[in-house]
Design an enzyme around this catalytic site. Structure first.
Site, PDB file in Angstrom:
ATOM      1  N   THR A 105       2.051   9.952  10.805  1.00  0.00           N
ATOM      2  CA  THR A 105       1.507  10.447  12.252  1.00  0.00           C
ATOM      3  C   THR A 105       2.175  10.373  13.272  1.00  0.00           C
ATOM      4  OG1 THR A 105       0.748   8.195  12.517  1.00  0.00           O
ATOM      5  CG2 THR A 105      -0.944   9.358  11.396  1.00  0.00           C
ATOM      6  N   THR A 181       4.326   5.317   7.438  1.00  0.00           N
ATOM      7  CA  THR A 181       4.734   4.065   7.125  1.00  0.00           C
ATOM      8  C   THR A 181       4.647   3.396   5.673  1.00  0.00           C
ATOM      9  OG1 THR A 181       2.402   3.319   7.912  1.00  0.00           O
ATOM     10  CG2 THR A 181       3.956   3.308   9.377  1.00  0.00           C
ATOM     11  N   ASP A 182       3.643   3.934   4.790  1.00  0.00           N
ATOM     12  CA  ASP A 182       3.431   3.473   3.654  1.00  0.00           C
ATOM     13  C   ASP A 182       4.712   3.210   2.679  1.00  0.00           C
ATOM     14  OD1 ASP A 182       0.969   3.293   4.487  1.00  0.00           O
ATOM     15  OD2 ASP A 182       0.069   4.707   2.802  1.00  0.00           O
ATOM     16  N   LYS A 260       6.975  -3.372   4.677  1.00  0.00           N
ATOM     17  CA  LYS A 260       5.732  -3.266   5.133  1.00  0.00           C
ATOM     18  C   LYS A 260       4.957  -4.482   4.644  1.00  0.00           C
ATOM     19  CE  LYS A 260       1.666  -0.335   6.056  1.00  0.00           C
ATOM     20  NZ  LYS A 260       1.294   1.048   6.393  1.00  0.00           N
TER      21      LYS A 260
HETATM   22  N1  GLU Z   1      -0.452   6.789   4.305  1.00  0.00           N
HETATM   23  C1  GLU Z   1       0.096   7.694   5.331  1.00  0.00           C
HETATM   24  C2  GLU Z   1       1.522   7.702   5.307  1.00  0.00           C
HETATM   25  O1  GLU Z   1       2.466   6.742   4.938  1.00  0.00           O
HETATM   26  C3  GLU Z   1      -0.144   6.907   6.716  1.00  0.00           C
HETATM   27  C4  GLU Z   1       0.140   7.696   8.019  1.00  0.00           C
HETATM   28  C5  GLU Z   1       1.159   6.989   8.599  1.00  0.00           C
HETATM   29  O2  GLU Z   1       1.575   5.703   8.297  1.00  0.00           O
HETATM   30  O3  GLU Z   1       2.192   7.532   9.425  1.00  0.00           O
HETATM   31  O4  GLU Z   1       2.401   8.460   5.306  1.00  0.00           O
END
Ligand code: GLU
Length: 440
Positions: A105, A181-182, A260
């Site tokens: 995001t 982030t994951d 994380k």
């Molecule tokens: N699951 C998504 C990812 O890691 C979540 C969005 C985010 O963390 O930016 O891409």
């Protein structure tokens, strides 16, 4: 169909039948009641079974098409549009930073009304999202790919590493990689190994909260990331993420020791068992750890290959030995076992691991304790594991161990060499003594 962006399959047919377009306010009758909200576009990789509405509360709700009976358009919406203001002329004296977009995001722009997320591609987009960037560096944004980070594979790590290598040849002063982030910690570890000796800062940034929320951590992480990439006197691969509850500090975590540790907090990322590499505030560096590699080093020898056939498994009471057999059956070349405590598994699993090693596999032990280190010399089980040929990986994080095994097998000629590399400390993945601070 642009009016129903991202919708496909049964959700697309349902919305077409109702004459709905993105941005319309819909009243939808489901098998359990009536819901109304604004129709939101779907992500590129979303499935075809859900219709997503933004409720008046601001929350999005995904409705499974199988429970939907009918939909009525209450009000036609305006088509979401976004016009970015043009960026100011870049100042010649500023450092040049390449921003590589990979998804997540961060560095996406949001349509406030519908909640649609679009990747910010052009420098005009980026400037309007985070205008402060233009005072920090001459940034060149580029989308390499756009995936949720759970869909990343070693082939993505290779592509990122190769792009960074090229950027160094092109004379960039630093590189920022935007990412979900994951699996940020896995990619950080992968790049740390692939880009060993990198002469500039390579900074991974992400956001726990999207840019439609006032509490978004994206802009501050991005500004800090670009500032570090362009101006820091040190080099290497780091993760830059929100520090603590304040809104003005960003922590820099070493790429092989970052994790994380919270699903939603902005300060979810922690350096495990080591001090932070640095802390960045509004006016630059507030703290820089001793011993970081200096910018401009001359031992850059990128090795960007990874072997995918590596398995990471967590031991648990009653774990069936068949799981290790299954790893052998799918052709796993290495196995990282996250054992209990000092690095223990049940007798059946010890036997299976021995067979795995005898069959030419690389078996390694990490601990599910997260803090502390593996020690296979204390109990009989540990000694049996050593006897079976399992390599103890000290205080290496399990995720880092998985990535390292993939990298080691992708870049070594013999199993003996792979074993030697696996237990050597290459980019700070193990420490010689445990950090006296908190274990996490
Ligand atoms: N699951 C998504 C990812 O890691 C979540 C969005 C985010 O963390 O930016 O891409």
């Amino acid at each position: 169909m642009e009016d129903l962006a991202g919708y496909k399959g049964s959700s697309l047919s349902f919305l077409k039948k109702a004459g709905a377009s993105i941005g319309d306010v819909l009243e939808v009758e489901t098998s359990w009641g009536v819901v109304s909200g604004t129709l939101v576009p779907r992500y590129l990789y979303g499935d075809g079974d859900h219709v997503v509405l933004k409720l008046r509360s601001g929350y999005n709700v995904g409705l499974d098409v199988s429970v939907l009976r009918s939909a009525r358009v209450l009000a036609k919406g305006q088509k979401p549009s976004f016009s970015a203001s043009s960026p100011p002329k870049p100042s010649k004296g500023l450092p040049r930073v390449l921003i590589i977009g990979t998804g997540g995001t961060i560095a996406s722009r949001i349509d406030y009304r519908t909640g649609a997320v679009h990747p910010a591609v052009s420098s005009a987009d980026l400037h309007s999202l985070v205008p402060e960037l233009s005072g920090v560096a001459r940034v060149q944004p580029e989308i390499l790919f756009n995936v949720f980070s759970e869909n990343m594979r070693p082939s993505h790590w290779t592509k990122i590493a190769q792009r960074v290598r090229k950027a160094i040849g092109e004379g960039f002063d630093g590189v920022v990689i935007t990412h979900g982030t994951d699996t940020l910690g896995y990619t950080a570890a992968a790049l740390s190994f692939a880009l060993v000796g990198v002469p500039v800062p390579v900074i991974l940034v992400a956001a726990q909260r999207s840019s439609d929320r006032p509490s978004s951590d994206g802009p501050i992480n991005l500004i800090a990331g670009v500032s570090v990439a362009g101006t820091a006197g040190f080099a290497g691969v780091y993760v830059a993420m929100h520090l603590g509850e304040s809104d003005d500090k960003v922590a820099l975590h070493g790429g092989t020791r970052v994790r994380k540790n919270h699903t939603s907090r902005r300060d979810a990322f922690v350096s495990v068992g080591v001090p932070l590499a640095a802390v960045w505030g509004k006016s630059g560096a507030e703290y820089v750890s001793d011993g970081l590699p200096m910018r401009g080093g001359s031992s850059f020898a990128p090795k960007t290959r990874f072997e995918e056939k590596v398995v990471l498994m967590k031991f648990y009471p009653s774990m069936p030995a068949g799981l290790i057999k299954a790893a052998r059956k799918i052709g796993a070349k290495a196995l990282v076992i996250e054992g209990t405590g000092l690095g223990h598994v049940s007798k059946e699993i010890v036997r299976e691991l021995e067979l795995f090693v005898n069959g030419g596999g690389l078996a390694c032990m990490t601990s599910q304790c997260i803090g502390g280190r593996v020690d296979l010399s204390v109990y009989d089980t540990g000694r049996d594991l050593l006897h079976a040929g399992v390599l103890p990986l000290e205080d290496m994080l399990s995720e880092t161990a998985l990535v390292k095994a993939m990298w080691v097998l992708g870049n070594s000629r013999s199993l003996g060499k792979a074993k030697e590399m696996m237990v050597a400390n290459i980019v700070g993945e193990t420490t010689s003594r445990s950090f006296p601070g908190t274990p996490l």
